[in-house]
Motif scaffolding. Structure first.
Motif, PDB file in Angstrom:
ATOM      1  N   ALA A 190       0.878  -1.178   0.000  1.00  0.00           N
ATOM      2  CA  ALA A 190       0.000   0.000   0.000  1.00  0.00           C
ATOM      3  C   ALA A 190       0.911   1.223   0.000  1.00  0.00           C
ATOM      4  N   ASP A 191       0.367   2.368  -0.420  1.00  0.00           N
ATOM      5  CA  ASP A 191       1.176   3.598  -0.439  1.00  0.00           C
ATOM      6  C   ASP A 191       1.536   4.033   0.980  1.00  0.00           C
ATOM      7  N   VAL A 192       0.553   3.942   1.863  1.00  0.00           N
ATOM      8  CA  VAL A 192       0.732   4.396   3.244  1.00  0.00           C
ATOM      9  C   VAL A 192       0.515   3.202   4.166  1.00  0.00           C
ATOM     10  N   VAL A 193       1.450   2.982   5.083  1.00  0.00           N
ATOM     11  CA  VAL A 193       1.309   1.865   6.025  1.00  0.00           C
ATOM     12  C   VAL A 193       1.297   2.393   7.448  1.00  0.00           C
ATOM     13  N   GLU A 194       0.220   2.059   8.158  1.00  0.00           N
ATOM     14  CA  GLU A 194       0.154   2.311   9.599  1.00  0.00           C
ATOM     15  C   GLU A 194       0.843   1.106  10.222  1.00  0.00           C
ATOM     16  N   ALA A 195       2.116   1.316  10.604  1.00  0.00           N
ATOM     17  CA  ALA A 195       2.967   0.176  10.953  1.00  0.00           C
ATOM     18  C   ALA A 195       2.788  -0.297  12.395  1.00  0.00           C
ATOM     19  N   GLY A 196       1.981   0.417  13.182  1.00  0.00           N
ATOM     20  CA  GLY A 196       1.625  -0.090  14.494  1.00  0.00           C
ATOM     21  C   GLY A 196       2.445   0.469  15.638  1.00  0.00           C
ATOM     22  N   TRP A 197       2.258  -0.169  16.814  1.00  0.00           N
ATOM     23  CA  TRP A 197       2.861   0.290  18.075  1.00  0.00           C
ATOM     24  C   TRP A 197       4.117  -0.510  18.369  1.00  0.00           C
ATOM     25  N   LEU A 198       5.252   0.192  18.426  1.00  0.00           N
ATOM     26  CA  LEU A 198       6.539  -0.465  18.652  1.00  0.00           C
ATOM     27  C   LEU A 198       7.130  -0.023  19.986  1.00  0.00           C
ATOM     28  N   PRO A 199       8.095  -0.797  20.516  1.00  0.00           N
ATOM     29  CA  PRO A 199       8.606  -0.508  21.864  1.00  0.00           C
ATOM     30  C   PRO A 199       9.465   0.760  21.931  1.00  0.00           C
ATOM     31  N   LYS A 200       9.602   1.253  23.156  1.00  0.00           N
ATOM     32  CA  LYS A 200      10.385   2.466  23.454  1.00  0.00           C
ATOM     33  C   LYS A 200      11.767   2.446  22.794  1.00  0.00           C
ATOM     34  N   ALA A 201      12.427   1.297  22.835  1.00  0.00           N
ATOM     35  CA  ALA A 201      13.806   1.216  22.340  1.00  0.00           C
ATOM     36  C   ALA A 201      13.912   1.587  20.855  1.00  0.00           C
TER      37      ALA A 201
END
Ligand SMILES: [Zn+2]
Length: 303
Positions: free
Chosen positions: A165-176
């Motif tokens: 897709a052109d735009v990806v909502e890649a989600g929630w990743l950790p603080k690090a």
């Protein structure tokens, strides 16, 4: 062939070799923003080129709580989507987006379905903006395949397929991850960031296939920081749905981030705007400056 052209040819060949040989390395470019972030962007671009991929990181924008961070870009030209661009498997004159459901749940207690609905709502808001009348923002289903690439370069994911897709909502990743991308304090300050890629040729130089004097956008990825609402200094700022301060509203941040996906940079405050770089509570509709920015970006879209 005339005598003249026979004489001229070796001169031309010499000229061409002079032009072609001293190709500047991408790392020699200056860029604008945080020098450490720019250096990481250049490193990734060197890797992308050595892997034979025709895309390069061009811009990174952080939205923060508290202290702001500079926007980062490699070139001065700016970048725009190109309608019907076959390189990104464009859906005609539409812009497509995908929500990566595998990273959608938050430590603050939101389910993947909840965050996805809030992000869908943010994208629907832009889709109905009057200046975006000429473009439809179309959702693509998450097939389960890895749809993003930026996290790979920091060791937080695989090298996905960037053209699902052109735009990806890649989600929630950790603080690090946010410490790694933004540098010191990143994990406790950055709520989310947008990373925009452009197309480059075989030498790593940006392309402008439609001659609009803008670099050609290849894809945009958006990453959200799961540290907010996790045990630690940001426990008191949990991600939520329609949640007021000190909580962080998913739809508000999604609207901001996808302003970047659709070509806006940061502005203000003042004036107050969705595209202010520092989070200021629930703001789920574009304000005057946001709308004016979208009108400028999309004025030349076909249709
Ligand atoms: Zn931003």
């Amino acid at each position: 062939m005339s005598k003249l052209s026979l004489k001229v040819l070796p001169v031309l060949a010499l000229l061409v070799s002079c032009i072609v040989l001293p190709l500047p390395k991408a790392t020699a470019q200056q860029g604008e923003g945080d020098p450490a972030v720019l250096a990481r962007m250049q490193q990734i671009n060197d890797s992308l080129r050595s892997m034979g991929l025709n895309v390069a990181v061009e811009e990174i924008h952080f939205i923060t709580i508290g202290q702001g961070r500079p926007s980062n870009r490699i070139h001065q030209s700016g970048l725009r989507w190109v309608a019907n661009d076959p390189r990104r498997l464009a859906d005609g004159e539409n812009i497509t987006y995908l929500v990566d459901q595998s990273d959608g749940a938050t430590t603050s207690g939101l389910s993947s379905a909840q965050t996805e609905a809030a992000l869908d709502s943010a994208l629907a808001t832009w889709d109905t903006d009057k200046c975006l009348k000429k473009v439809d923002i179309v959702k693509r289903a998450d097939s389960g395949a890895d749809p993003d690439i930026f996290d790979f370069f920091f060791g937080f994911g695989g090298l996905g397929n960037p053209f699902l897709a052109d735009v990806v909502e890649a989600g929630w990743l950790p603080k690090a991850y946010f410490d790694a991308v933004g540098g010191p304090g990143g994990g406790n300050g950055i709520l989310a960031f947008s990373v925009s890629f452009i197309f480059v040729d075989g030498s790593g130089n940006p392309t402008d296939i439609n001659g609009d004097n803008y670099l050609d956008t290849a894809l945009n990825e958006v990453y959200y920081n799961d540290n907010f609402g996790s045990p630690g200094p940001r426990l008191g700022n949990p991600w939520g749905i329609n949640i007021g301060l000190p909580g962080i509203d998913v739809e508000t941040v999604g609207l901001h981030e996808n302003g970047h996906s659709l070509g806006l940079g940061h502005f203000g405050p003042p004036p107050n705007a969705v595209m202010n770089p520092i989070y200021a509570g629930i703001r789920q509709a574009p304000l005057a400056t946001d709308a004016a920015g979208m009108c400028a970006v999309w004025a030349s879209w076909p249709k």
